[in-house]
Design an enzyme around this catalytic site. Structure first.
Site, PDB file in Angstrom:
ATOM      1  N   LYS A  70      15.659 -14.057 -44.194  1.00 43.92           N
ATOM      2  CA  LYS A  70      16.061 -14.493 -42.849  1.00 43.92           C
ATOM      3  C   LYS A  70      16.021 -13.350 -41.850  1.00 43.92           C
ATOM      4  O   LYS A  70      15.690 -13.562 -40.687  1.00 43.92           O
ATOM      5  CB  LYS A  70      17.478 -15.084 -42.883  1.00 43.92           C
ATOM      6  CG  LYS A  70      17.518 -16.505 -43.382  1.00 43.92           C
ATOM      7  CD  LYS A  70      18.785 -17.181 -42.917  1.00 43.92           C
ATOM      8  CE  LYS A  70      18.865 -18.607 -43.400  1.00 43.92           C
ATOM      9  NZ  LYS A  70      20.127 -19.239 -43.055  1.00 43.92           N
TER      10      LYS A  70
ATOM     11  N   LYS B  15       9.509 -23.536 -50.208  1.00 42.77           N
ATOM     12  CA  LYS B  15      10.596 -24.526 -50.197  1.00 42.77           C
ATOM     13  C   LYS B  15      10.529 -25.387 -48.928  1.00 42.77           C
ATOM     14  O   LYS B  15      10.208 -24.876 -47.858  1.00 42.77           O
ATOM     15  CB  LYS B  15      11.920 -23.745 -50.224  1.00 42.77           C
ATOM     16  CG  LYS B  15      13.149 -24.562 -50.453  1.00 42.77           C
ATOM     17  CD  LYS B  15      14.408 -23.727 -50.280  1.00 42.77           C
ATOM     18  CE  LYS B  15      14.622 -23.337 -48.845  1.00 42.77           C
ATOM     19  NZ  LYS B  15      15.937 -22.825 -48.510  1.00 42.77           N
TER      20      LYS B  15
ATOM     21  N   LYS C   6      14.500 -26.802 -43.187  1.00 44.51           N
ATOM     22  CA  LYS C   6      14.659 -27.271 -41.810  1.00 44.51           C
ATOM     23  C   LYS C   6      14.202 -26.217 -40.812  1.00 44.51           C
ATOM     24  O   LYS C   6      13.991 -26.519 -39.646  1.00 44.51           O
ATOM     25  CB  LYS C   6      16.093 -27.743 -41.532  1.00 44.51           C
ATOM     26  CG  LYS C   6      17.199 -26.822 -41.959  1.00 44.51           C
ATOM     27  CD  LYS C   6      18.574 -27.527 -41.907  1.00 44.51           C
ATOM     28  CE  LYS C   6      19.603 -26.695 -42.645  1.00 44.51           C
ATOM     29  NZ  LYS C   6      20.590 -27.364 -43.391  1.00 44.51           N
TER      30      LYS C   6
HETATM   31  P1  TYM Z   1      21.687 -25.171 -46.628  1.00 43.06           P
HETATM   32  O1  TYM Z   1      22.324 -25.719 -45.409  1.00 43.06           O
HETATM   33  O2  TYM Z   1      20.462 -24.332 -46.473  1.00 43.06           O
HETATM   34  O3  TYM Z   1      21.330 -26.333 -47.635  1.00 43.06           O
HETATM   35  C1  TYM Z   1      22.311 -27.267 -48.033  1.00 43.06           C
HETATM   36  C2  TYM Z   1      22.080 -27.691 -49.468  1.00 43.06           C
HETATM   37  O4  TYM Z   1      20.779 -28.255 -49.621  1.00 43.06           O
HETATM   38  C3  TYM Z   1      20.069 -27.586 -50.655  1.00 43.06           C
HETATM   39  N1  TYM Z   1      18.642 -27.520 -50.282  1.00 43.06           N
HETATM   40  C4  TYM Z   1      17.657 -27.913 -51.084  1.00 43.06           C
HETATM   41  N2  TYM Z   1      17.662 -28.465 -52.323  1.00 43.06           N
HETATM   42  C5  TYM Z   1      16.465 -28.775 -52.873  1.00 43.06           C
HETATM   43  N3  TYM Z   1      15.288 -28.557 -52.236  1.00 43.06           N
HETATM   44  C6  TYM Z   1      15.227 -28.006 -51.008  1.00 43.06           C
HETATM   45  N4  TYM Z   1      14.062 -27.820 -50.390  1.00 43.06           N
HETATM   46  C7  TYM Z   1      16.461 -27.673 -50.368  1.00 43.06           C
HETATM   47  N5  TYM Z   1      16.781 -27.129 -49.161  1.00 43.06           N
HETATM   48  C8  TYM Z   1      18.119 -27.039 -49.137  1.00 43.06           C
HETATM   49  C9  TYM Z   1      20.690 -26.198 -50.699  1.00 43.06           C
HETATM   50  O5  TYM Z   1      20.462 -25.569 -51.951  1.00 43.06           O
HETATM   51  C10 TYM Z   1      22.156 -26.514 -50.459  1.00 43.06           C
HETATM   52  O6  TYM Z   1      22.779 -26.939 -51.639  1.00 43.06           O
HETATM   53  N6  TYM Z   1      24.590 -21.309 -47.847  1.00 43.06           N
HETATM   54  C11 TYM Z   1      24.471 -22.747 -47.929  1.00 43.06           C
HETATM   55  C12 TYM Z   1      25.632 -23.503 -47.318  1.00 43.06           C
HETATM   56  C13 TYM Z   1      26.983 -23.116 -47.826  1.00 43.06           C
HETATM   57  C14 TYM Z   1      27.537 -23.481 -49.083  1.00 43.06           C
HETATM   58  C15 TYM Z   1      28.870 -22.921 -49.087  1.00 43.06           C
HETATM   59  C16 TYM Z   1      27.054 -24.192 -50.175  1.00 43.06           C
HETATM   60  C17 TYM Z   1      27.920 -22.394 -47.145  1.00 43.06           C
HETATM   61  N7  TYM Z   1      29.049 -22.293 -47.896  1.00 43.06           N
HETATM   62  C18 TYM Z   1      29.692 -23.067 -50.173  1.00 43.06           C
HETATM   63  C19 TYM Z   1      27.907 -24.339 -51.287  1.00 43.06           C
HETATM   64  C20 TYM Z   1      29.212 -23.785 -51.268  1.00 43.06           C
HETATM   65  C21 TYM Z   1      23.212 -23.167 -47.177  1.00 43.06           C
HETATM   66  O7  TYM Z   1      22.754 -22.498 -46.287  1.00 43.06           O
HETATM   67  O8  TYM Z   1      22.769 -24.378 -47.513  1.00 43.06           O
END
Ligand code: TYM
Length: 348
Positions: free
Chosen positions: A118, A201, A204
């Protein structure tokens, strides 16, 4: 292993930064719903404080937070069964994150691949928040003494850091206070790939909208994106192992399998020897049937932002009631004096 004295409690979060994608839906949301419906205590959070580690337009952030809440509800999260709220409404997350900033080592954070990706080449210009992001994530989870965290594959390293933070805190203060969490990375869609490049991957933040399916996409748009999804010119092989070096083909079969709750090998077997054109037209039908009701329900829910805000406010009160005593005890363990109740905290 999670200490037995911690009852099973699930926590997970999604950043409300732009449209949620099919990756978020299959990798996270559908599994959140399954865990909720299995009767486990579930806490789900729109992590708006994580979103602002990179620039967000205030108006768009507000709209994206409500839209993400609508996606949770439309996908089947039920506020009577799960706690659903946005992170910034529960101050305990930010408070515990500061403490964890003092537990986490610079070296650990420097190794985080998501930070490297990032921040890109211009690291000097990245926010301190982006660097400290995983410490806030550890706080999100541990402020509830959550034990299980369902996520997609890309969050694995962050969850390992959460375990390290809990172990170091417990060790430094000679307590057995924070649980050492179990990441839950399961199913056929732990890593949904881009429709334009099967080695990247689905995200968004990808500049190309054709690379992903958004939960808000209309049936026409879903059709266009899937029909144009990259494939190769070979017919479909009858098992996943034979698709090892064909990332785009694997990805589409995995998506089909996840949407239809089948094993990827049995999907491959069904389409063995057939061309992608046939397969894609079935995939379009399946994706539209599954995703249209969600986007329609999201549309309906976002017409009434005050109802969404009410649900998030109620969830925040419930979340704060769990977090406050854990945060208080953390302060005591560290030696911080807290002689009065916190300043007009929600539920505190
Ligand atoms: P984020 O917002 O990027 O994504 C949210 C969730 O979606 C999953 N995900 C995917 N799974 C499969 N294929 C994909 N292409 C894909 N893109 C996204 C992510 O693995 C995630 O589970 N850091 C985290 C948010 C967060 C969090 C937490 C998660 C903040 N605090 C505490 C768990 C526990 C994030 O940016 O997810």
């Amino acid at each position: 292993m999670t200490p037995a004295r911690h009852q099973k409690r699930v926590f997970s979060g999604i950043q409300p930064s732009g449209n949620l994608t099919l990756g978020n839906y299959l990798g996270a949301l559908t599994r959140f719903v399954d865990m909720q419906n299995a009767g486990i205590e579930t806490i789900y959070c729109l992590v708006d404080l994580h979103a602002i580690t990179v620039w967000q337009d205030p108006k768009e952030l507000r709209a994206a937070t409500r839209e993400a809440a609508a996606a949770f509800l439309a996908a089947g999260i039920c506020p009577e069964k799960s706690i659903l709220f946005n992170q910034s409404q529960v101050a305990a997350h930010a408070e515990l994150a500061w403490i964890f900033n003092c537990v986490t080592r610079m070296g650990w954070l420097s190794r985080m691949t998501q930070f490297k990706d990032k921040a890109g080449k211009n690291r000097e210009n990245a926010s301190v928040g982006l660097f400290a992001y995983p410490a806030l994530m550890a706080a999100d989870i541990l402020v509830y003494h959550a034990t299980h965290v369902p996520v997609g594959d890309d969050q694995k390293q962050h969850l390992e850091l959460t375990r390290d933070v809990a172990i170091k805190f417990n060790h430094d203060f000679e307590v057995d206070f924070f649980p050492v969490i179990e990441p839950v990375i399961e199913g056929t869609a732990t890593r949904v790939m881009s429709l334009r490049d099967g080695t990247k991957k689905m995200s968004k933040s990808d500049p190309s909208d054709m690379s992903r399916i958004n939960l808000t996409d209309s049936a026409d748009v879903i059709q266009k994106k899937l029909r144009r999804a990259r494939t190769d010119s070979e017919p479909i092989a009858g098992c996943m192992k034979d698709l090892e070096y064909r990332p785009e083909a694997r990805n589409l079969i995995n998506i089909f399998a996840a949407l239809s709750a089948q094993d990827p090998d049995s999907v491959a077997q069904t389409y063995e020897g057939r061309q992608f054109a046939d397969f894609k037209s079935d995939l379009v039908d399946l994706a539209v049937t599954k995703l249209q009701p969600i986007s329609q329900e999201m549309n309906r829910l976002t017409q009434d932002p005050s109802e969404i805000d009410r649900i998030l406010g109620h969830g925040a009160e419930q979340a704060a009631a769990i977090a406050e005593p854990i945060l208080r005890r953390t302060y005591e363990i560290i030696g911080l004096i807290r002689s009065r109740k916190g300043p007009s905290r929600i539920g505190g």
